[in-house]
Write an enzyme that holds these catalytic residues in place. Structure first.
Site, PDB file in Angstrom:
ATOM      1  N   GLU A  41       4.576  -5.024  -9.835  1.00 33.36           N
ATOM      2  CA  GLU A  41       5.513  -4.048 -10.378  1.00 33.36           C
ATOM      3  C   GLU A  41       6.550  -3.636  -9.345  1.00 33.36           C
ATOM      4  O   GLU A  41       6.251  -3.509  -8.155  1.00 33.36           O
ATOM      5  CB  GLU A  41       4.773  -2.782 -10.822  1.00 33.36           C
ATOM      6  CG  GLU A  41       3.928  -2.940 -12.045  1.00 33.36           C
ATOM      7  CD  GLU A  41       3.205  -1.645 -12.378  1.00 33.36           C
ATOM      8  OE1 GLU A  41       3.530  -0.604 -11.789  1.00 33.36           O
ATOM      9  OE2 GLU A  41       2.309  -1.685 -13.230  1.00 33.36           O
TER      10      GLU A  41
ATOM     11  N   CYS B 218      -4.977  -3.682  -5.060  1.00 29.19           N
ATOM     12  CA  CYS B 218      -5.178  -2.708  -3.983  1.00 29.19           C
ATOM     13  C   CYS B 218      -6.663  -2.449  -3.778  1.00 29.19           C
ATOM     14  O   CYS B 218      -7.413  -2.306  -4.744  1.00 29.19           O
ATOM     15  CB  CYS B 218      -4.464  -1.399  -4.336  1.00 29.19           C
ATOM     16  SG  CYS B 218      -4.556  -0.137  -3.039  1.00 29.19           S
TER      17      CYS B 218
END
Length: 351
Positions: free
Chosen positions: A92, A112
């Protein structure tokens, strides 16, 4: 052959590469102009460049490798891009319209591993770091978007706050900071660049040693270790005391103020008690640290968290100000288009 993005090269690296391949180093300046001032999308458009040089670059590099998979536009002008990488992964990038210009929020990793319990970015675990070219190209894809719109708008600000932990991809991050701020290239003013970290003390110190004139932000979100560990598992390895010591080091090296990001979660970290604790934590560092209070973006998978009431936000803000803490409240952007970082990506991956 999976060719790397030419956007991943600093000007010095481009000069060295050209010389190593039998080209004049002076041609680097022309390539740089084509990439960042004329913003060509193919090497064949570099018409004033020596043909052999253009062919050589074409053989070894790509210019635009990210594919626009999805684009969402908010009523407030925010645009969220979902880009597909060459290996099929999705990332993104967000463009925010602000009073001071066009700000791009870039991603540094695919997924992440920090594991903040309120964050959509960590719903999908890290699979790899992005290359410097993949990070830089996010900015360029947004700029190319505005070039096509044809209104002459330029990206003026960059925040490295997208998916992933930037300091866990340290070398590529530093390269990108050099590229985006080069005065002969995209020429984004260093003071208009902010890097956000969840708190890796050793990397904060390494960053301090570089004395880069960009801004640093740290995701704190709690004033004590018990609460911060509850919502951010990274605090088990790097408790608040270690972070404060690293930030003290950063101040000594750079004399630059650090912004502490604090997402307000209803009934969790938004009481007057936490506000007073935070003021106490920062009282001896009020000249070197500031606080940015951030509204929470609800995430379906983290339904245990809710946005704080406006009354709680104002009370928290007032307590910090009364104790002499420099404090701001972040404006919302794109709440109608899956504004939480990582939310759009996770929904697309599920579907």
């Amino acid at each position: 052959m999976n060719k790397p993005s030419i956007y991943g090269l600093t000007i010095d690296q481009l000069i060295a590469w050209l010389e190593a391949h039998g080209q004049k180093k002076s041609r680097a300046a022309k390539v740089w102009e084509y990439l960042y001032r004329q913003r060509v999308s193919a090497f064949e458009e570099m018409t004033e460049l020596n043909a052999d040089c253009a062919d050589l670059l074409e053989e070894h590099f790509t210019i635009l490798s990210l594919e626009e998979h999805l684009k969402q536009e908010s009523l407030d002008g925010t645009i969220k891009f979902l880009f597909r990488l060459r290996d099929g992964n999705l990332i993104e990038t967000v463009l925010m319209r602000q009073k001071f210009g066009l700000s791009v929020c870039v991603t540094t990793q695919v997924g992440c591993n920090i594991g903040c319990s309120f964050c959509a970015s960590g719903l999908l675990k890290k699979s790899r770091d992005l290359s410097s070219g993949e990070i830089m190209e996010q900015i360029m894809k947004v700029q190319h978007h505005f070039d096509q719109v044809g209104e002459g708008e330029l990206v003026t600000n960059v925040v490295v706050m997208g998916i992933g932990e930037p300091f866990d991809n340290f070398d590529n991050l530093v390269s990108v900071l050099s590229i985006m701020t080069d005065h002969k290239g995209l020429a984004i003013a260093p003071r208009r660049v902010t890097v956000s970290t969840s708190g890796l003390p050793d990397k904060i110190k390494d960053f301090a040693d570089l004395k880069l004139p960009v801004s640093l932000a740290l995701s704190l979100h709690a004033p004590n270790n018990e609460l911060r560990t509850q919502i951010m598992k990274i605090n088990r390895a790097y408790p608040i005391e270690m972070l404060m010591e690293a930030l003290d080091y950063y101040w000594e090296k750079t004399k630059r103020r650090v912004m502490l990001e604090y997402i307000l979660l209803r009934g969790i970290n938004d009481h007057e008690k936490e506000a007073r604790e935070l003021a106490e934590l920062l009282k001896d560092r009020s000249q070197r640290l500031s606080v940015n209070l951030i509204p929470y973006n609800p995430v379906d998978e983290h339904s245990q968290y809710q946005r704080s009431s406006q009354e709680s936000v104002l009370a928290f803000y007032d307590i910090l100000k009364q104790h002499g803490i420099n404090c701001t409240r972040r404006m919302e952007h794109g709440t109608d288009i899956d504004a939480a970082c990582g939310q759009l990506r996770s929904k697309q991956m599920k579907s």
